[in-house]
Design an enzyme around this catalytic site. Structure first.
Site, PDB file in Angstrom:
ATOM      1  N   THR A  43      11.576  -8.206 -12.276  1.00  0.00           N
ATOM      2  CA  THR A  43      10.919  -9.512 -12.391  1.00  0.00           C
ATOM      3  C   THR A  43       9.861  -9.658 -11.304  1.00  0.00           C
ATOM      4  O   THR A  43      10.113  -9.377 -10.138  1.00  0.00           O
ATOM      5  CB  THR A  43      11.963 -10.643 -12.258  1.00  0.00           C
ATOM      6  N   ASN A  85      -7.150   3.804   9.280  1.00  0.00           N
ATOM      7  CA  ASN A  85      -6.462   2.622   9.801  1.00  0.00           C
ATOM      8  C   ASN A  85      -6.446   2.533  11.322  1.00  0.00           C
ATOM      9  O   ASN A  85      -6.273   1.459  11.884  1.00  0.00           O
ATOM     10  CB  ASN A  85      -5.024   2.561   9.274  1.00  0.00           C
ATOM     11  N   GLN A 135      -7.372  -0.551   4.269  1.00  0.00           N
ATOM     12  CA  GLN A 135      -8.201  -1.095   5.353  1.00  0.00           C
ATOM     13  C   GLN A 135      -9.597  -1.487   4.882  1.00  0.00           C
ATOM     14  O   GLN A 135     -10.264  -2.312   5.516  1.00  0.00           O
ATOM     15  CB  GLN A 135      -8.325  -0.055   6.478  1.00  0.00           C
ATOM     16  N   GLY A 187       0.791  -1.218   0.000  1.00  0.00           N
ATOM     17  CA  GLY A 187       0.000   0.000   0.000  1.00  0.00           C
ATOM     18  C   GLY A 187       0.826   1.272   0.000  1.00  0.00           C
ATOM     19  O   GLY A 187       0.480   2.250  -0.677  1.00  0.00           O
ATOM     20  N   SER A 188       1.915   1.287   0.750  1.00  0.00           N
ATOM     21  CA  SER A 188       2.737   2.503   0.834  1.00  0.00           C
ATOM     22  C   SER A 188       3.344   2.856  -0.517  1.00  0.00           C
ATOM     23  O   SER A 188       3.370   4.024  -0.916  1.00  0.00           O
ATOM     24  CB  SER A 188       3.845   2.347   1.883  1.00  0.00           C
ATOM     25  N   CYS A 220       2.794   1.170  11.838  1.00  0.00           N
ATOM     26  CA  CYS A 220       4.000   1.802  11.280  1.00  0.00           C
ATOM     27  C   CYS A 220       4.643   2.776  12.262  1.00  0.00           C
ATOM     28  O   CYS A 220       5.792   3.132  12.113  1.00  0.00           O
ATOM     29  CB  CYS A 220       3.657   2.540   9.998  1.00  0.00           C
ATOM     30  N   SER A 234      -3.408  -3.447  -0.332  1.00  0.00           N
ATOM     31  CA  SER A 234      -2.285  -4.224   0.198  1.00  0.00           C
ATOM     32  C   SER A 234      -2.735  -5.633   0.542  1.00  0.00           C
ATOM     33  O   SER A 234      -3.879  -5.824   0.970  1.00  0.00           O
ATOM     34  CB  SER A 234      -1.729  -3.529   1.445  1.00  0.00           C
ATOM     35  N   GLY A 235      -1.838  -6.607   0.383  1.00  0.00           N
ATOM     36  CA  GLY A 235      -2.202  -8.007   0.597  1.00  0.00           C
ATOM     37  C   GLY A 235      -2.229  -8.462   2.041  1.00  0.00           C
ATOM     38  O   GLY A 235      -3.060  -9.279   2.429  1.00  0.00           O
ATOM     39  N   HIS A 236      -1.333  -7.915   2.860  1.00  0.00           N
ATOM     40  CA  HIS A 236      -1.171  -8.517   4.190  1.00  0.00           C
ATOM     41  C   HIS A 236      -2.275  -8.166   5.181  1.00  0.00           C
ATOM     42  O   HIS A 236      -2.309  -8.673   6.289  1.00  0.00           O
ATOM     43  CB  HIS A 236       0.214  -8.192   4.768  1.00  0.00           C
TER      44      HIS A 236
END
Length: 396
Positions: free
Chosen positions: A241, A155, A183, A74-75, A328, A203-205
Site C-alpha cells: 500500500t 554526493n 544530488q 534513492g538507495s 551514510c 530521493s525526496g529528502h
C-alpha cells in the site's frame, strides 16, 4: 559555549521538510486516509493524489508519468535499477557493469554483491578533479556489458559528470544507462529523453520532502523484474500500500525544486565561491573536486594536519552543522573512498570538510562560517603533532 547563531550547512545529507510540502501532506494523514486500491470515494481521492504527484515528478525530469515508480528512496531505486537490469540481461550473457570508483555505496555495494553471481564490474577512474571521461566509458564497453551506472553529481565533492555525453555513447552502443541523480535533482536541469538516460534514481529528502520516499524512472520499453511481489501497486512492480502523504509531498517538492533552477543556482553559486575563496586562503588547504563542474552549493575542502571528526564537533559547538563525508558513512573511521579516488593520501582525506548550502542560506550564514572556521582550524593544528611535522617539512 553559547551559540550566537546556528547555520545548517549539511543539505547534501538531508533537508528540512518545507512548509509547502508539509501543508500538502497533512490532509492525507487524517481526512484523506483512504487506501488508493479501494474503489469508494476516499480510495479514489487517494489514488488521484498519487496520480497527480506522479505527473509532477515525471515532469520534473522530462519523463512520462507511466515511466515513474515510487520507492522508499534513492538507495532502493539504485538497488532495483542495477539488480533488475542484471537479472534481466544475465540470461542473455550480459554479465558486465561499468561504474566509477566514487559512486555512492548504494551502487558500489550492489556491484560488489553481484560478484558472487558471476557479474564483473569495471570501476572507472575519475582523476584528480573527480570527473569521469566519456571516452573512458566508451573504451570500457564490451560485448557482454549490461549496464553503465554513473552518478549525475557526486554526493561528497559535488562534481558534475558528463551525463548527456555518456548517455549518447550508451544509446549508440545499445547499452542501458542508469544514473543516480539524488544530488542533482533541483540543482541541475534534468531531461531524461534529451540526455538518453534509461533509468534514473531520485530521493525526496534532499529537496525538502520527507525521508523515506523516492522514485525510479524506467524508460518505456526497458523491462526489469518486479521489486516486490504481492500486489498491483506501482504497475504491479512494487507491491505494498502506497505511502500517500510522502508521495504527495514528493510531488510538491519536485515541482518547487525544478522551478527557477537557474536563478537559485546563481545565487547559491556566489555564496559557494565566496566560501571556497576565503577558506582556501588558509595554509595547506585544498579544494576537492573540479572548481567549475560542481554543484552550486557544494564546498569540499581538506585541511592538512587535522582530523575531520574533531573539526565537525568543534564547528557544531560554534553553531555550524557540516559533514566530513557522505552521511551514510559518517560513523566510519575510514577515510572517504571518494577522496581516496581523486588521489588524496589518507592523512589529508581524514581532514576533510563538506559544507553544502542552498539558495536559502544567507550571506550572514556565510559570514558566521568564515568567522568560526579559521580559529577552529588553527586551534586543532596547534594541538596536532602531525601539523608540527608538516610545518617542519617532514611530511612534504
Amino acid at each position: 559555549m553559547s551559540m550566537e547563531r546556528f547555520v545548517y550547512a549539511d543539505n547534501a545529507a538531508t533537508t528540512p521538510v518545507s512548509e509547502e510540502v508539509l501543508k500538502a501532506m497533512l490532509p492525507y494523514f487524517r481526512e484523506g486516509y483512504g487506501n488508493p486500491s479501494s474503489i469508494y470515494q476516499k480510495g479514489r481521492d487517494a489514488a488521484k493524489a498519487i496520480r497527480l504527484a506522479r505527473d509532477k515528478v515525471a515532469r520534473g525530469i522530462g519523463a512520462q508519468p507511466e515511466e515513474l515508480y515510487f520507492t522508499s528512496g534513492g538507495s532502493e531505486a539504485d538497488n532495483w535499477a542495477i539488480k533488475g537490469v542484471v537479472e534481466a540481461l544475465a540470461k542473455k550473457g550480459k554479465k558486465h557493469i561499468i561504474t566509477t570508483a566514487f559512486e555512492h555505496h548504494a551502487v558500489l555495494h550492489v556491484c560488489q554483491s553481484l560478484r558472487k553471481h558471476g557479474i564483473e564490474t569495471t570501476y572507472l577512474e575519475v582523476g584528480p578533479l573527480g570527473v569521469v571521461k566519456a571516452e573512458d566509458v566508451a573504451a570500457a564497453i564490451r560485448e557482454d556489458t549490461a549496464l553503465v551506472t554513473i552518478m549525475y553529481a557526486n554526493n561528497e565533492i559535488g562534481t558534475i559528470q558528463p551525463i548527456a555525453e555518456i548517455g549518447k555513447i550508451c544509446r549508440e552502443k545499445g547499452i542501458l544507462f542508469h544514473t543516480d541523480a539524488v544530488q542533482a535533482l533541483g540543482n541541475l536541469e534534468i531531461d531524461v529523453k534529451a540526455q538518453n538516460i534509461d533509468l534514473l534514481s531520485l530521493s525526496g529528502h534532499k529537496i525538502h520532502a520527507q525521508k523515506g520516499v523516492g522514485a525510479l524512472y524506467i524508460r518505456k520499453g526497458v523491462r526489469i523484474p518486479n521489486l516486490i511481489e504481492g500486489g498491483g501497486q506501482e504497475g504491479g512492480h512494487r507491491a505494498g500500500t502506497e505511502n500517500v502523504p510522502a508521495i504527495v509531498g514528493l510531488g510538491v517538492a519536485v515541482e518547487i525544486a525544478t522551478k527557477d533552477i537557474q536563478a537559485r543556482a546563481d545565487k547559491t553559486r556566489k555564496m559557494r565561491d565566496r566560501l571556497i575563496d576565503e577558506i582556501t586562503k588558509l595554509p595547506r588547504t585544498r579544494l576537492n573536486g573540479d572548481r567549475e563542474h560542481r554543484l552550486p552549493g557544494n564546498v569540499n575542502v581538506s585541511f592538512e594536519g587535522i582530523e575531520g571528526e574533531s573539526l565537525l564537533l568543534m564547528l557544531d559547538l560554534r553553531g555550524v552543522a557540516a559533514s566530513s563525508g557522505s552521511a551514510c558513512t559518517s560513523g566510519s573511521l575510514d577515510p572517504s573512498h571518494v577522496l581516496l579516488s581523486i588521489g588524496l593520501v589518507h592523512e589529508v582525506a581524514h581532514g576533510s570538510l563538506r559544507l553544502s548550502i542552498t539558495h536559502e542560506t544567507t550571506e550572514e550564514d556565510i559570514d558566521h562560517i568564515l568567522k568560526v572556521l579559521p580559529p577552529v582550524v588553527e586551534q586543532l593544528r596547534a594541538m596536532s603533532p602531525l601539523w608540527e611535522n608538516i610545518v617542519k617539512g617532514e611530511n612534504r
